[in-house]
Design an enzyme around this catalytic site. Structure first.
Site, mmCIF file in Angstrom:
data_model
loop_
_atom_site.group_PDB
_atom_site.id
_atom_site.type_symbol
_atom_site.label_atom_id
_atom_site.label_comp_id
_atom_site.label_asym_id
_atom_site.label_seq_id
_atom_site.Cartn_x
_atom_site.Cartn_y
_atom_site.Cartn_z
ATOM 1 N N GLU A 1 -14.343 -13.253 -5.563
ATOM 2 C CA GLU A 1 -13.090 -12.927 -6.268
ATOM 3 C C GLU A 1 -11.851 -13.189 -5.396
ATOM 4 O O GLU A 1 -10.729 -13.092 -5.873
ATOM 5 C CB GLU A 1 -13.117 -11.470 -6.736
ATOM 6 C CG GLU A 1 -13.066 -10.407 -5.642
ATOM 7 C CD GLU A 1 -14.441 -10.056 -5.058
ATOM 8 O OE1 GLU A 1 -15.389 -10.848 -5.259
ATOM 9 O OE2 GLU A 1 -14.559 -9.016 -4.386
ATOM 10 N N CYS B 1 -8.276 -1.922 4.267
ATOM 11 C CA CYS B 1 -8.182 -3.076 5.179
ATOM 12 C C CYS B 1 -9.512 -3.481 5.777
ATOM 13 O O CYS B 1 -9.655 -4.569 6.312
ATOM 14 C CB CYS B 1 -7.257 -2.765 6.350
ATOM 15 S SG CYS B 1 -5.773 -1.947 5.887
ATOM 16 N N SER C 1 -7.387 1.862 -2.252
ATOM 17 C CA SER C 1 -6.212 1.046 -2.565
ATOM 18 C C SER C 1 -6.663 -0.307 -3.081
ATOM 19 O O SER C 1 -7.616 -0.898 -2.578
ATOM 20 C CB SER C 1 -5.378 0.871 -1.291
ATOM 21 O OG SER C 1 -4.514 -0.235 -1.446
ATOM 22 N N CYS D 1 -10.402 -1.522 14.742
ATOM 23 C CA CYS D 1 -10.696 -2.953 14.926
ATOM 24 C C CYS D 1 -10.826 -3.343 16.393
ATOM 25 O O CYS D 1 -11.528 -4.298 16.717
ATOM 26 C CB CYS D 1 -9.601 -3.797 14.300
ATOM 27 S SG CYS D 1 -9.160 -3.272 12.646
ATOM 28 N N GLU E 1 -16.146 -10.819 3.873
ATOM 29 C CA GLU E 1 -15.010 -10.604 2.974
ATOM 30 C C GLU E 1 -14.396 -11.933 2.521
ATOM 31 O O GLU E 1 -14.104 -12.128 1.332
ATOM 32 C CB GLU E 1 -13.939 -9.759 3.690
ATOM 33 C CG GLU E 1 -12.742 -9.438 2.826
ATOM 34 C CD GLU E 1 -11.638 -8.722 3.604
ATOM 35 O OE1 GLU E 1 -11.367 -9.113 4.755
ATOM 36 O OE2 GLU E 1 -11.057 -7.785 3.058
ATOM 37 N N GLU F 1 0.819 -1.200 0.000
ATOM 38 C CA GLU F 1 0.000 0.000 0.000
ATOM 39 C C GLU F 1 0.862 1.264 0.000
ATOM 40 O O GLU F 1 0.538 2.255 -0.662
ATOM 41 C CB GLU F 1 -0.937 -0.019 1.224
ATOM 42 C CG GLU F 1 -2.123 0.887 1.098
ATOM 43 C CD GLU F 1 -3.194 0.571 2.147
ATOM 44 O OE1 GLU F 1 -3.948 -0.389 1.944
ATOM 45 O OE2 GLU F 1 -3.260 1.271 3.163
ATOM 46 N N GLU G 1 2.037 1.668 -3.414
ATOM 47 C CA GLU G 1 0.926 2.119 -4.254
ATOM 48 C C GLU G 1 0.698 3.622 -4.075
ATOM 49 O O GLU G 1 0.521 4.363 -5.047
ATOM 50 C CB GLU G 1 -0.350 1.340 -3.903
ATOM 51 C CG GLU G 1 -1.523 1.679 -4.825
ATOM 52 C CD GLU G 1 -2.810 0.963 -4.430
ATOM 53 O OE1 GLU G 1 -2.807 0.139 -3.493
ATOM 54 O OE2 GLU G 1 -3.848 1.266 -5.068
ATOM 55 N N LYS H 1 -15.522 -9.469 8.228
ATOM 56 C CA LYS H 1 -14.441 -10.322 7.709
ATOM 57 C C LYS H 1 -14.987 -11.656 7.229
ATOM 58 O O LYS H 1 -14.412 -12.285 6.341
ATOM 59 C CB LYS H 1 -13.375 -10.532 8.786
ATOM 60 C CG LYS H 1 -12.513 -9.291 9.049
ATOM 61 C CD LYS H 1 -11.397 -9.151 8.025
ATOM 62 C CE LYS H 1 -10.702 -7.802 8.147
ATOM 63 N NZ LYS H 1 -9.869 -7.501 6.966
#
Ligand code: SF4
Ligand code: SF4
Ligand code: FES
Lengths: 594, 185
Positions: free
Chosen positions: A371, A304, A324, A520, A366, A278, A281, A363
């Site tokens: 994908e 994240c 990102s 978190c 996710e 990141e 990036e 999560k």
């Protein structure tokens, strides 16, 4: 200041103090249900009623301000009986089944019944017809357990700014849930689980994956890898009687090994990896914008936090190019485990199961995204919340408090302090700056103890700026540039920040977003109950963990360096691109017309 | 998106008697939203007018009103489901409402409701397949002295007996308009 008397004790409090606050000041407990910290009282449940001399009726302590000379009796017979009556009514409608309820012993309703000495129920009420909504990967709603306190409504609307939940219907038939009593999967819920975090009973919980994980562990043909998020280590201890913020990394590692996981690794490792990708990036985007004058999406947002990704896909699709492309540390970990590590130990990725322990319900969502399958199999197979891990430890009969401190396995277990602070708001930003600054200037980030204090703490939206000087050759184009960053946590704050950017253009280069209040450490899968004092303690634990590490910067992690040397090549290289990066797509916000 | 607009006659000035198209209805909805969005407590009247325009409140209308009022769909849905006069189903030509207020309830309103359900073969909140009848319950129509009371569109039927339900319904089923209307039936 105002003088009042509570249970024959006098107390001086500022104007606008509620009876509840005044009582707390002198350590008198008045039970509450609908009341929430930092929110306007809604006065819905009446569990907090007290007797005030001269008042015609009992008054709700949470919403009644004190006045001069007020004489309050919090535990008079009348007050106690009224409160008891409220709880008895709730219990008579509530489809309890405490013995089999996911909530176990931390149910607030059960605690209230005990506190009020309720041993039998005078009413045999009509029970609510159960409807179990398990339509989403992250959450399960059981409306027969719901006591209609509306905390979830408050959190989803006011704190998260999503508004997936609202009371539907009226009277006994009221259902607290999505529009027209639909299931969560049919509406624009981001799966953050903040509703599950505040629910006093077992009406909203995470979807339980414990049996799946036991089955994997017990299957001799499967190599089961576990990774634990940074936020777990400062909260798991609460399930075993430790103070919030107590660091239990070593005991947690020991417990995971004893549960039977074949490899005990750390999401921290892939948090360091995330910083490499990141950070690169971000610098690449800046170069494209400043040197090549390309049209590139800035600011860049962190990626994240899967609830935030859902939120952007539902509500702010125009910002998707700004996010990102890095997968989250959880997903990067899975992709690396099932390639690099699987090759090392000569295991077919099809025979490897990656379990992630996360403070989070999103999560779970996710991990299930189609994908997320870099190696032809899902990167991550099962996600357990902190609470679920605690349940497994208890089920396995481990005496957590007496476990020794153990170290994580190599090669995906070593991490820097920068990875730890991914757990709290401002942490990803700080970790990224520690590395990016050093790449650009070959010098350490010039702040005390490497902490970027303006972006730390519980304020909703924070900003910082840093003038870059003394750049090394490759990065000369950044010489003198004032790097501006912002941090938001909680999706309500995020919405405000995005609306501001939409209206005023963006003064920032890099923006960190975390879905949950506090980051978190305040996730929807953390031990209940999380309030600001608990958040601050967990954050302090995380910073202490960071400071205790010999390595404080992601790029210094020797196992990360080795991973690039042996396997990945360079950050943003072809292999990284395939394994560690992803894309986003807009989602329909409202239920389409019939 | 498709909205069934068969129950909403055109209200334009041309008196053509034609059915308004879906697009025309949506234009009217926008006007309503525009008029009420800033008004204190404007949501409920806007929903009521929307319901008279469309005959009911289908998803596209609800979504549009929510967006127009800058509210979440779940909140608008909460308001709609709170009030019994809002309906999510297309309404029939005749709206049959049975009062279940206290007076009507104790004097047989429940039995009347059951008889109507049986006769029309629908539940409360539903519409017959031929789109002729919708059934709803009300709380009080202000005719407690004559309980139990049933309303069909704007007409009140008093001291209704379960045994006479077939007769009451039958008059709306004949080709011609019923001869006797309303009061003291
Ligand atoms: S998971 Fe988050 S967005 Fe979904 S209903 Fe709960 S609080 Fe709202
Ligand atoms: S689901 Fe839980 S938090 Fe929401 S209203 Fe019901 S009991 Fe309260
Ligand atoms: S806590 Fe005061 S009314 Fe619910």
């Amino acid at each position: 200041m105002i003088n009042v008397t509570i249970n024959n004790q006098s107390v001086h409090v500022p104007e606008e103090t509620t009876i509840l606050q005044a009582a707390r000041k002198i350590n008198i407990r008045i039970p509450t249900l609908c009341h929430m910290e930092n929110r306007e009282p809604i006065g819905a449940c009446r569990v907090c009623v007290v007797e005030v001399e001269g008042a015609r009726t009992l008054l709700a302590a949470c919403s009644t301000p004190v006045s001069e000379g007020m004489v309050i009796h919090t535990h008079s017979t009348q007050a106690r009986m009224a409160r008891r009556n409220v709880v008895e009514l709730l219990l008579s409608e509530h489809d309890g089944n405490c013995q089999t309820c996911d909530r176990g012993t931390d149910c607030e309703l059960r605690a209230l019944a005990e506190e009020m000495g309720i041993t039998d129920l005078p009413y045999e009420g009509v029970k609510i017809t159960p409807h179990i909504d398990d339509s989403t990967p992250g959450l399960v709603r059981d409306n027969a357990k719901c006591i209609k306190c509306r905390r979830c409504v408050t959190v989803c609307n006011e704190i998260q700014g999503v508004g997936a939940l609202f009371p539907q219907g009226r009277g006994f038939d009221t259902v607290i849930g999505p529009a027209f009593t639909r299931d969560l999967a049919e509406v624009a819920c981001v799966q953050c689980g903040q509703c599950a975090a505040v629910c006093p009973v077992g009406a909203i919980t995470e979807k339980n994956n414990i049996q799946d994980v036991w089955a994997a562990i017990e299957n001799p043909d499967i190599h089961v890898v576990v990774q634990t998020a940074p936020a777990i280590r400062a909260a798991l201890g609460e399930e075993f009687g430790y103070e919030p913020g107590t660091r239990v990394t070593g005991q947690m590692t020991a417990a995971l090994r004893r549960l039977g996981f074949d490899s005990v690794f750390d999401t921290n490792f892939s948090a360091d990896l995330t910083i490499m990708e990141e950070g690169t990036e971000l610098l690449t985007r800046l170069k494209k914008a400043l040197v090549d004058k390309e049209d590139v999406a800035l600011p860049m947002f962190t990626s994240c936090s899967p609830g935030w990704i859902n939120f952007a896909e539902f509500y702010f699709p125009q910002f998707l190019p700004n996010i990102s492309t890095c997968k989250s540390p959880q997903q990067m970990f899975g992709a690396v485990a099932k390639s690099y590590y699987a090759q090392k130990i000569e295991v077919d990725p099809k025979n490897m199961i990656v379990v992630a322990v996360m403070p989070c319900t999103a999560k779970k969502y996710e991990a299930a995204r189609p994908e997320m399958n870099a190696n032809g199999v899902q990167d991550v197979d099962y996600v357990l919340t902190t609470r679920e891990l605690a349940k497994m430890i208890k089920e396995a009969g481990l005496d957590f408090r007496s476990l020794p401190d153990e170290e994580m396995d190599a090669p995906l277990g070593l991490s820097s302090g920068a990875a730890d602070i991914f757990a709290n708001t401002g942490g990803v930003m700080e970790a990224a700056l520690r590395t990016a600054y050093e790449i650009v200037t070959a010098k350490e980030l010039p702040v005390e103890n490497l902490h970027v204090t303006p972006v730390a703490g519980l304020e909703g939206i924070k900003e910082a700026s840093l003038i870059i000087t003394d750049t090394i050759h490759d990065w000369n184009f950044l010489e003198g540039v004032e790097l501006k960053v912002a941090v938001a946590h909680g999706l309500g704050n995020t919405r405000r920040l995005l609306e501001y950017i939409k209206a005023n253009g963006c003064p920032y280069h890099f923006v960190e977003i975390m879905t949950c209040p506090g980051g978190c450490i305040g996730g929807g899968g953390q031990p209940r109950f999380t309030d600001d004092s608990v958040r601050l303690k967990r954050i302090a634990g995380i910073y202490a963990e960071d400071e205790s590490k010999p390595l404080r910067k992601s790029h210094e992690n020797p196992d990360i360096q080795k991973l690039y040397k042996e396997f990945l090549g360079v950050p943003l290289g072809e292999k990284s691109h395939h394994l560690l990066h992803t894309h986003y797509a807009p989602k329909q916000q409202t239920c389409p017309g019939e | 998106m498709s909205i069934d607009a068969t129950v909403a006659p055109c209200k334009c000035d041309c008196a053509c008697g034609e059915q308004a198209t879906e697009a025309e209805l949506m234009v009217r909805l926008e006007e309503v939203i525009e008029e009420y969005r800033e008004k204190e407590g404007g949501l409920i009247p806007a929903l009521q007018i929307a319901q008279t325009i469309f005959g009911y409140l289908p998803d596209p209308v609800v979504n549009r009103i929510a967006a127009g009022f800058n509210k979440t769909v779940s909140e608008v849905a909460g308001v709609i489901s709170f009030y019994s006069f809002f309906t999510r189903n297309p309404r029939g030509k005749y709206l049959v409402r049975v009062c279940l207020g206290t007076a009507c309830y104790v004097r047989g309103g429940k039995e009347v409701l059951e008889a109507i359900k049986k006769r029309l073969e629908i539940d409360v909140g539903e519409t017959t397949e031929d789109r002729q009848f919708s059934l709803e319950v009300g709380r009080c129509f202000g005719a407690c002295g004559m309980a139990p009371v049933v309303m069909v569109n704007d007409d009140t039927y008093q001291r209704v007996k379960p045994a006479r339900i077939n007769e009451l319904i039958a008059q709306f089923i004949t080709e011609e308009e019923p001869a006797a209307e309303g009061e003291n039936k």
